[in-house]
Write an enzyme that holds these catalytic residues in place. Sequence first.
Site, short mmCIF file in Angstrom:
data_model
loop_
_atom_site.label_atom_id
_atom_site.label_comp_id
_atom_site.label_asym_id
_atom_site.label_seq_id
_atom_site.Cartn_x
_atom_site.Cartn_y
_atom_site.Cartn_z
CG HIS A 1 -0.24 -0.29 2.52
ND1 HIS A 1 0.73 0.55 3.01
CD2 HIS A 1 -0.36 -1.31 3.41
CE1 HIS A 1 1.17 0.08 4.17
NE2 HIS A 1 0.53 -1.05 4.43
CG HIS B 1 4.25 -1.69 2.00
ND1 HIS B 1 2.92 -2.05 1.94
CD2 HIS B 1 4.74 -2.33 3.09
CE1 HIS B 1 2.63 -2.89 2.91
NE2 HIS B 1 3.71 -3.05 3.65
CD GLN C 1 6.90 6.99 14.01
OE1 GLN C 1 7.26 7.96 13.35
NE2 GLN C 1 5.98 7.07 14.96
CE LYS C 2 0.23 -0.08 11.04
NZ LYS C 2 0.63 -1.45 11.30
CD GLN D 1 9.36 -4.99 11.51
OE1 GLN D 1 8.82 -6.08 11.56
NE2 GLN D 1 9.16 -4.15 10.51
CB SER E 1 -0.93 -5.80 4.47
OG SER E 1 0.20 -5.15 3.95
NE ARG E 2 -1.78 -9.34 10.22
CZ ARG E 2 -0.45 -9.35 10.42
NH1 ARG E 2 0.20 -8.22 10.64
NH2 ARG E 2 0.22 -10.49 10.38
#
Length: 288
Positions: A39, A42, A153-154, A158, A191-192
């Site tokens: 999306h 990315h 940063q989302k 991670q 993506s979810r």
Amino acid sequence: MPVMPPEIVRTVAELRQAVNAARLSGKKIGLVPTMGALHAGHVSLVEASDAVCGYTVVTVFVNPTQFGPKEDFSKYPRTFDADVAAVGRAGADLVFAPDNAEVYPAGFATFVEMSGVAEPLEGQFRPGHYRGVATIVLKLFQMVGADIAFFGQKDYQQTRVVQQMVRDFNVPIQIEVCPTVREPDGLALSSRNIYLSAAERRSALVISRALRKVEQSVAAGQRDVWKLRDDLQTELATVPEVRVQYAVVADAETLHEPAILDRPCVALIAAHVGTTRLIDNVLLAPPK
Ligand code: AMP
């Protein structure tokens, strides 16, 4: 100028050949690791890479080792042709899309185990997740040999896990963290999000709303971290359809919870809306 579609390779040997050729022609190599179903978030990472690197590699691999046994690995959305077109328009030169056996051949036996920043929050609710993430990211870094890797940063924790792993293993790569891309109404792109019904999507907006409220409290001078966390949780509780796993204000580096906002912090939320698990965060600078 018409955009050249990116080259698509499936093996590490082909990947290395293409990247070596780019490097020999003097280009800086950028890497954007993804699981596909791409999306605008990315795409923003690909654009960030294209702005500073002469050659951008996008990896598309739904990494089985970072999914728990009850998570959505098998139904994770896969939209490969659209992904290639989108990253091509954004300036990607090569898409590396290996199959499972290329990444984890029979007899694969080495994993990255992390403590510290990998332990709280996602580490608590998704045991083994960061073991899978750190392992695949280290493998991709070794396969590609990029100069700079771009992350969103989302997935704040991670980014901390990757930065820690790079430091601990002396990986010669620079990590760039790019801002979270949101829908106009505040929902962080994910993506979810396609799993959400219209009603669930409306409910999910409370997550970004709660984060914005905390940002506003900090801007108004609030420094009490317990109060800020309370604000976060109170706002989330206004939509009972949203089942919160954690909603905290943590030190941006260690992810420990301080008592006072006297250092850079981050407000982080994980919640289920229906069966969909969403995460989001905002950075909080200490008031001057
Ligand atoms: P994923 O394929 O969704 O696991 O994510 C691949 C990369 O895209 C990670 O570095 C994510 O943090 C990043 N990303 C995912 N969503 C967003 C977003 N809304 N804005 C910016 N980056 C994102």
